[in-house]
Design a protein around this motif. Structure first.
Motif, PDB file in Angstrom:
ATOM      1  N   UNK A  54      19.908  35.904  12.517  1.00  0.00           N
ATOM      2  CA  UNK A  54      19.267  36.057  13.629  1.00  0.00           C
ATOM      3  C   UNK A  54      18.930  37.183  14.620  1.00  0.00           C
ATOM      4  N   UNK A  55      18.471  37.059  15.388  1.00  0.00           N
ATOM      5  CA  UNK A  55      18.105  38.867  16.277  1.00  0.00           C
ATOM      6  C   UNK A  55      18.447  39.123  16.733  1.00  0.00           C
ATOM      7  N   UNK A  56      17.899  40.545  17.477  1.00  0.00           N
ATOM      8  CA  UNK A  56      18.262  41.559  18.789  1.00  0.00           C
ATOM      9  C   UNK A  56      18.857  40.626  20.221  1.00  0.00           C
ATOM     10  N   UNK A  57      17.951  39.431  20.047  1.00  0.00           N
ATOM     11  CA  UNK A  57      17.993  38.756  21.683  1.00  0.00           C
ATOM     12  C   UNK A  57      19.483  37.926  21.564  1.00  0.00           C
ATOM     13  N   UNK A  58      19.438  37.530  20.072  1.00  0.00           N
ATOM     14  CA  UNK A  58      20.645  36.513  19.857  1.00  0.00           C
ATOM     15  C   UNK A  58      22.430  37.359  19.842  1.00  0.00           C
ATOM     16  N   UNK A  59      22.023  38.357  19.255  1.00  0.00           N
ATOM     17  CA  UNK A  59      23.212  39.531  19.381  1.00  0.00           C
ATOM     18  C   UNK A  59      23.126  39.713  20.592  1.00  0.00           C
ATOM     19  N   UNK A 253      24.863  46.276  21.325  1.00  0.00           N
ATOM     20  CA  UNK A 253      24.581  44.906  20.886  1.00  0.00           C
ATOM     21  C   UNK A 253      23.397  45.020  19.594  1.00  0.00           C
ATOM     22  N   UNK A 254      22.841  46.594  20.179  1.00  0.00           N
ATOM     23  CA  UNK A 254      22.049  46.736  18.828  1.00  0.00           C
ATOM     24  C   UNK A 254      21.998  47.219  18.241  1.00  0.00           C
ATOM     25  N   UNK A 255      23.508  48.046  17.762  1.00  0.00           N
ATOM     26  CA  UNK A 255      23.307  48.980  16.854  1.00  0.00           C
ATOM     27  C   UNK A 255      23.969  48.384  15.763  1.00  0.00           C
ATOM     28  N   UNK A 256      24.239  47.010  14.736  1.00  0.00           N
ATOM     29  CA  UNK A 256      24.259  46.685  13.731  1.00  0.00           C
ATOM     30  C   UNK A 256      22.586  46.722  13.480  1.00  0.00           C
ATOM     31  N   UNK A 257      21.992  45.905  14.676  1.00  0.00           N
ATOM     32  CA  UNK A 257      20.952  45.414  14.171  1.00  0.00           C
ATOM     33  C   UNK A 257      19.315  46.133  13.995  1.00  0.00           C
ATOM     34  N   UNK A 380      20.527  44.684  27.012  1.00  0.00           N
ATOM     35  CA  UNK A 380      19.870  45.659  25.850  1.00  0.00           C
ATOM     36  C   UNK A 380      19.591  44.901  25.316  1.00  0.00           C
ATOM     37  N   UNK A 381      20.020  43.913  24.570  1.00  0.00           N
ATOM     38  CA  UNK A 381      19.004  42.148  23.719  1.00  0.00           C
ATOM     39  C   UNK A 381      17.738  42.164  24.081  1.00  0.00           C
ATOM     40  N   UNK A 382      17.531  42.358  25.556  1.00  0.00           N
ATOM     41  CA  UNK A 382      16.551  41.779  26.022  1.00  0.00           C
ATOM     42  C   UNK A 382      15.178  42.673  25.931  1.00  0.00           C
ATOM     43  N   UNK A 383      16.009  43.891  26.357  1.00  0.00           N
ATOM     44  CA  UNK A 383      14.937  45.125  25.738  1.00  0.00           C
ATOM     45  C   UNK A 383      14.823  45.509  24.438  1.00  0.00           C
ATOM     46  N   UNK A 385      14.797  42.973  21.778  1.00  0.00           N
ATOM     47  CA  UNK A 385      13.431  42.170  21.094  1.00  0.00           C
ATOM     48  C   UNK A 385      12.229  42.252  22.000  1.00  0.00           C
ATOM     49  N   UNK A 386      11.608  43.090  23.670  1.00  0.00           N
ATOM     50  CA  UNK A 386      11.016  43.563  24.713  1.00  0.00           C
ATOM     51  C   UNK A 386       9.835  44.449  24.331  1.00  0.00           C
ATOM     52  N   UNK A 387      11.027  46.017  24.160  1.00  0.00           N
ATOM     53  CA  UNK A 387      10.751  47.542  23.958  1.00  0.00           C
ATOM     54  C   UNK A 387      10.627  47.060  22.236  1.00  0.00           C
TER      55      UNK A 387
END
Length: 425
Positions: A54-59, A253-257, A380-383, A385-387
């Motif tokens: 999965x990607x950051x948004x799903x996380x 939400x972004x740490x593992x990715x 956080x997931x949206x940021x 994915x987008x930035x």
């Protein structure tokens, strides 16, 4: 109004809480379950990243699902908990958590595991946590005397951080050797241990005094909300924690990715790095009581938070090799500050609030404190994915450091110690 230092000046020396059999059982059960939860905290995101890709948004959505029940059920949960036996609620929640966690390996073995099912498990686990949290917070003051609450909270939080530390490392090893799915079975077993320990506690809770006129759930909820909103100390502590958790959950939400996809850390080593969080948390539990005595409980809330939070800005600087030190320090120092402040705040609320309102006040605070986390996780997931993942981390962690200054709003800045005498209902 009596302060902490005044109480300690006249109070006789008391035996340690670990000499009390019932507290030891609670301590063993909670430490064991926290050990398993730490394994799942590493294993479940790794299942999403390494197994389901999965990607950051799903996380972000996965993290949000675990906190969404707080928004949906937080307030009525507190009112219900105040009507029920708190220990029974805790036993049921632990048993349900064991069943949920063990279901993931079963579904995986059947070839049916999807992100949708992980969302379901995270959400239902969050439902259990919504009821367990206020029951646990209200049960502890019935198990130990008020003078022992500070030590009891420090013992429980300190051992929880050690458990998280060990669980994170074990979770990483299990993920490396048996895959991310394997750690979930260990977590299920730890919840069974917690159920046994809670069931073995001998002390019984005092019977709830029925009001002269029966009240509805809505009236009970309103009473807890009014108390927290009108009480300036409780109000600002909950507000600060809510804003901080919104930003923190976005970063988490972004740490593992970030570690796997940006830094290039192996899945098994992620758990080892996460030990820094628990190591810092343990340090915070050790120093919380000492710093609150030296600085005063109110001043300690401000000084500890503002001094520790900026270290989190080291995390986005993490690189492979020696650059991993940025992650270790960036996780450890803020964790120490957050745990220390949490112990001080929890002890204050347990001693200050009327016992009959503990569950409702606790969940009202939890809705503010934790209800912001699903929103922050999605942001956080949206940021990410987008930035970009690193940019998203900079934004969330920078905001978190700045949010600590909200503690200068309200009466905390004007006093040395938080009040300790229970307020009138």
């Amino acid at each position: 109004m009596t302060t902490t230092t005044e109480v300690e000046a006249v109070a006789p020396e008391r035996p340690g809480v670990l000499r009390q059999r019932d507290f030891r059982l609670l301590w063993i059960g909670e430490t064991t379950s926290k050990f398993g939860s730490a394994i799942t905290g590493i294993a479940l995101p790794l299942v999403a990243v390494a197994v389901l890709h999965t990607g950051p948004l799903a996380m972000g959505l996965l993290t949000a699902c675990s906190w969404l029940p707080m928004l949906l059920l937080g307030l009525p949960a507190g009112a219900w908990v105040d009507r029920w036996r708190r220990r029974t609620v805790m036993i049921v929640c632990n048993a349900a958590a064991a069943a949920l966690i063990v279901s993931v390996p079963v579904v995986y073995a059947l070839g049916l595991l999807t992100m949708g099912y992980l969302f379901f498990v995270a959400f239902m686990s969050g439902v259990g946590a919504v009821f367990f949290g206020p029951a646990y917070g209200a049960f502890l003051p019935t198990l130990v005397d008020g003078e022992d609450l500070g030590e009891a909270n420090a013992k429980l939080d300190g051992s929880a951080q050690v458990a998280f530390m060990g669980g994170s490392g074990v979770g990483g090893v299990i993920a490396a050797v048996f895959g991310a799915i394997g750690g979930l079975l260990v977590d299920a077993l730890t919840y069974v241990v917690a159920v046994f320990c809670l069931g073995s506690i001998r002390r019984r809770e005092p019977r709830r005094e029925e009001p002269a006129e029966p009240t509805t759930i809505r009236q009970d909820i309103a009473e807890g909300v009014r108390y927290l909103v009108r009480e300036p100390y409780l109000r600002i502590i909950a507000l600060c924690a809510g804003v901080e958790n919104l930003l923190l959950s976005g970063a988490l939400a972004l740490l593992v990715v970030f570690l796997v996809d940006v830094v290039g850390v192996s899945a098994g080593f992620v758990g080892v790095l996460m030990i820094a969080d628990s190591l810092g948390g343990f340090a915070g539990a050790v120093v919380a009581t000492r710093l609150s005595k030296r600085l005063g409980t109110a001043r300690a809330l401000i000084v500890i938070a503002i001094a520790s939070a900026p270290f989190g800005l080291l995390i986005p600087l993490t690189t492979k090799g020696a650059g991993l030190a940025f992650f270790l320090v960036g996780m450890g120092v803020p964790a120490a500050g957050m745990v220390a402040c949490g112990i001080i705040s929890s002890t204050f609320r347990q001693r200050y609030c009327p016992q009959e309102l503990q569950g409702r006040i606790g969940t009202t605070a939890m809705v503010i404190v934790y209800g912001s986390m699903p929103i922050g996780a999605v942001i956080g997931g949206a940021l990410g994915a987008w930035l970009g993942i690193t940019t998203g981390l900079w934004i969330m962690l920078g905001g978190l450091a700045a949010a600590k200054f909200l503690r200068f709003v309200g009466p905390i800045k004007s006093t040395r110690d938080l009040p300790t005498e229970p307020a009138a209902a």
